[in-house]
Design a protein around this motif. Structure first.
Motif, PDB file in Angstrom:
ATOM      1  N   VAL A  89       0.739  -1.397  -0.063  1.00 21.05           N
ATOM      2  CA  VAL A  89      -0.091  -0.027   0.089  1.00 21.05           C
ATOM      3  C   VAL A  89       0.726   1.216  -0.030  1.00 21.05           C
ATOM      4  O   VAL A  89       0.350   2.412  -0.392  1.00 21.05           O
ATOM      5  N   ASN A  90       2.104   1.100   0.399  1.00 22.46           N
ATOM      6  CA  ASN A  90       2.834   2.490   0.390  1.00 22.46           C
ATOM      7  C   ASN A  90       4.300   2.056   0.392  1.00 22.46           C
ATOM      8  O   ASN A  90       4.862   1.471   1.142  1.00 22.46           O
ATOM      9  N   THR A  91       5.068   2.663  -0.571  1.00 22.96           N
ATOM     10  CA  THR A  91       6.509   2.553  -0.845  1.00 22.96           C
ATOM     11  C   THR A  91       7.266   3.765  -0.364  1.00 22.96           C
ATOM     12  O   THR A  91       6.910   4.775  -1.228  1.00 22.96           O
ATOM     13  N   VAL A  92       8.152   3.749   0.282  1.00 24.24           N
ATOM     14  CA  VAL A  92       8.904   5.075   0.566  1.00 24.24           C
ATOM     15  C   VAL A  92      10.614   4.729   0.293  1.00 24.24           C
ATOM     16  O   VAL A  92      10.566   3.327   0.267  1.00 24.24           O
ATOM     17  N   PRO A  93      11.316   5.455   0.186  1.00 28.72           N
ATOM     18  CA  PRO A  93      12.848   4.821  -0.217  1.00 28.72           C
ATOM     19  C   PRO A  93      13.280   3.735   1.063  1.00 28.72           C
ATOM     20  O   PRO A  93      13.327   3.843   1.810  1.00 28.72           O
ATOM     21  N   LYS A  94      13.633   2.465   0.147  1.00 28.47           N
ATOM     22  CA  LYS A  94      14.006   1.432   0.763  1.00 28.47           C
ATOM     23  C   LYS A  94      13.058   0.787   1.913  1.00 28.47           C
ATOM     24  O   LYS A  94      13.349  -0.278   2.534  1.00 28.47           O
ATOM     25  N   VAL A  95      11.895   1.053   1.886  1.00 31.91           N
ATOM     26  CA  VAL A  95      10.864   0.411   2.821  1.00 31.91           C
ATOM     27  C   VAL A  95       9.531   0.402   2.043  1.00 31.91           C
ATOM     28  O   VAL A  95       9.169   1.441   1.395  1.00 31.91           O
ATOM     29  N   THR A  96       8.588  -0.817   2.172  1.00 31.04           N
ATOM     30  CA  THR A  96       7.510  -1.127   1.608  1.00 31.04           C
ATOM     31  C   THR A  96       6.722  -1.485   2.586  1.00 31.04           C
ATOM     32  O   THR A  96       6.810  -2.353   3.557  1.00 31.04           O
ATOM     33  N   PHE A  97       5.299  -0.684   2.849  1.00 29.26           N
ATOM     34  CA  PHE A  97       4.286  -1.303   3.859  1.00 29.26           C
ATOM     35  C   PHE A  97       3.255  -2.002   3.214  1.00 29.26           C
ATOM     36  O   PHE A  97       3.033  -1.539   2.103  1.00 29.26           O
ATOM     37  N   SER A  98       2.605  -2.979   3.856  1.00 32.64           N
ATOM     38  CA  SER A  98       1.617  -3.885   3.158  1.00 32.64           C
ATOM     39  C   SER A  98       0.676  -4.225   4.289  1.00 32.64           C
ATOM     40  O   SER A  98       0.980  -4.058   5.576  1.00 32.64           O
ATOM     41  N   VAL A  99      -0.634  -4.434   3.703  1.00 33.56           N
ATOM     42  CA  VAL A  99      -1.652  -4.808   4.625  1.00 33.56           C
ATOM     43  C   VAL A  99      -2.200  -6.107   3.803  1.00 33.56           C
ATOM     44  O   VAL A  99      -2.036  -6.297   2.991  1.00 33.56           O
ATOM     45  N   LEU A 100      -3.018  -6.791   4.787  1.00 27.97           N
ATOM     46  CA  LEU A 100      -4.027  -7.851   4.477  1.00 27.97           C
ATOM     47  C   LEU A 100      -5.234  -7.395   3.987  1.00 27.97           C
ATOM     48  O   LEU A 100      -6.294  -6.570   4.484  1.00 27.97           O
ATOM     49  N   SER A 101      -5.645  -7.872   2.762  1.00 31.95           N
ATOM     50  CA  SER A 101      -6.991  -7.174   2.065  1.00 31.95           C
ATOM     51  C   SER A 101      -7.558  -8.293   1.298  1.00 31.95           C
ATOM     52  O   SER A 101      -7.035  -9.237   0.822  1.00 31.95           O
TER      53      SER A 101
END
Length: 220
Positions: A89-101
Motif C-alpha cells: 500500500v505504500n513504498t518510501v525509499p528502501k521500505v514498503t508497507f503492506s496490509v491484508l486485504s
C-alpha cells in the motif's frame, strides 16, 4: 524524507527498492515512528503491543505453518468466502508497507504466506530475496507488514486454531489469541478497497464499523 499520503489510501502496485547497505539505526527508528503516527497509534511498532486482551483465548494448535493462503468466511453467511492476500500500500525509499486485504483488483508481489514461530512471512516466487514480515496487529487496524533488506523480527502474535464453524474444516488464523475478531471493512480512503481489520472500532478514520462484516480467516 517526506510523504503525506496515509499507507491505507494507495492501492496501486509499488516497485521495491533494493539496497545493498544496512541503513542507519536512526533511520529505522524514524520510519517506524512516522508509520505509527500515520496510523494514529500511540505505541511504537517495535513494542509489538497487544491492544485487546484475549478475554476468551483459543488454544493455539500451530505457531508454524508452511506455504498457505487465507480465505475469509463470512460469519453471517458461512457458505460465502473471499480470498485475502497481502498487498503493498505504500513504498518510501528502501521500505514498503503492506496490509491484508480482499481487494480483487489489487496486484500482489506475494504468492503465499508462511507462519514461523507466530510471525507471518509472505513469500514472493518472482523475487525470493525480498524479506517481508508481520509488523503489528493493533485494535481497529489492518494486519501490517514491512519489507526491507534488514526487517525487524516478525510480530509473533499469530497462530492456527480450530475451525469453530466446521469442526472438520481447515484451521483458522488467530491474532493475539483470538480468531473471532476479524472483519472485512471497506476503506473509505482507498476507493472502498475491502481490507482485513482486527477488532474494528468506532470513529475510525478509514472505515465505518457498521459497514464491516465479521469473518473467520481459514488456512487453505
Amino acid at each position: 524524507m517526506e510523504f503525506t499520503r496515509s499507507v491505507l489510501d494507495h492501492s496501486e502496485k509499488n516497485d521495491f527498492i533494493r539496497i545493498s547497505d544496512r541503513p542507519p539505526r536512526n533511520d529505522i527508528i524514524f520510519r517506524a515512528l512516522l508509520f505509527c503516527l500515520l496510523h494514529n497509534t500511540f505505541a511504537l511498532s517495535s513494542q509489538r503491543r497487544q491492544s485487546v486482551p484475549p478475554s476468551d483465548p483459543q488454544t493455539c494448535l500451530q505457531t508454524s505453518s508452511p506455504n498457505f493462503d487465507l480465505l475469509a468466511r463470512y460469519k453471517d453467511s458461512p457458505s460465502s468466502t473471499v480470498p485475502v492476500k497481502v498487498i503493498d500500500v505504500n513504498t518510501v525509499p528502501k521500505v514498503t508497507f503492506s496490509v491484508l486485504s480482499s481487494c480483487v483488483t489489487c496486484s500482489s508481489n506475494w504468492a503465499y504466506n508462511t507462519l514461523v514461530n507466530g510471525g507471518i512471512l509472505p513469500k514472493s516466487t518472482s523475487n525470493p530475496n525480498l524479506q517481508c514480515v508481520s509488523l503489528s496487529l493493533l485494535e481497529g487496524e489492518s494486519p501490517t507488514f514491512v519489507t526491507r533488506q534488514y526487517p525487524p523480527p516478525p510480530y509473533p502474535g499469530y497462530c492456527m486454531t480450530a475451525n469453530v464453524i466446521d469442526s472438520t474444516g481447515p484451521l483458522v488464523l488467530a491474532g493475539n489469541g483470538r480468531s473471532d475478531l476479524w472483519s472485512l471493512c471497506p476503506n473509505s480512503t482507498a476507493s472502498g478497497r475491502v481490507d482485513v481489520v482486527w477488532s474494528p472500532k468506532e470513529n475510525h478514520a478509514h472505515y465505518l464499523k457498521s459497514n464491516c462484516r465479521d469473518v473467520y480467516l481459514e488456512r487453505v
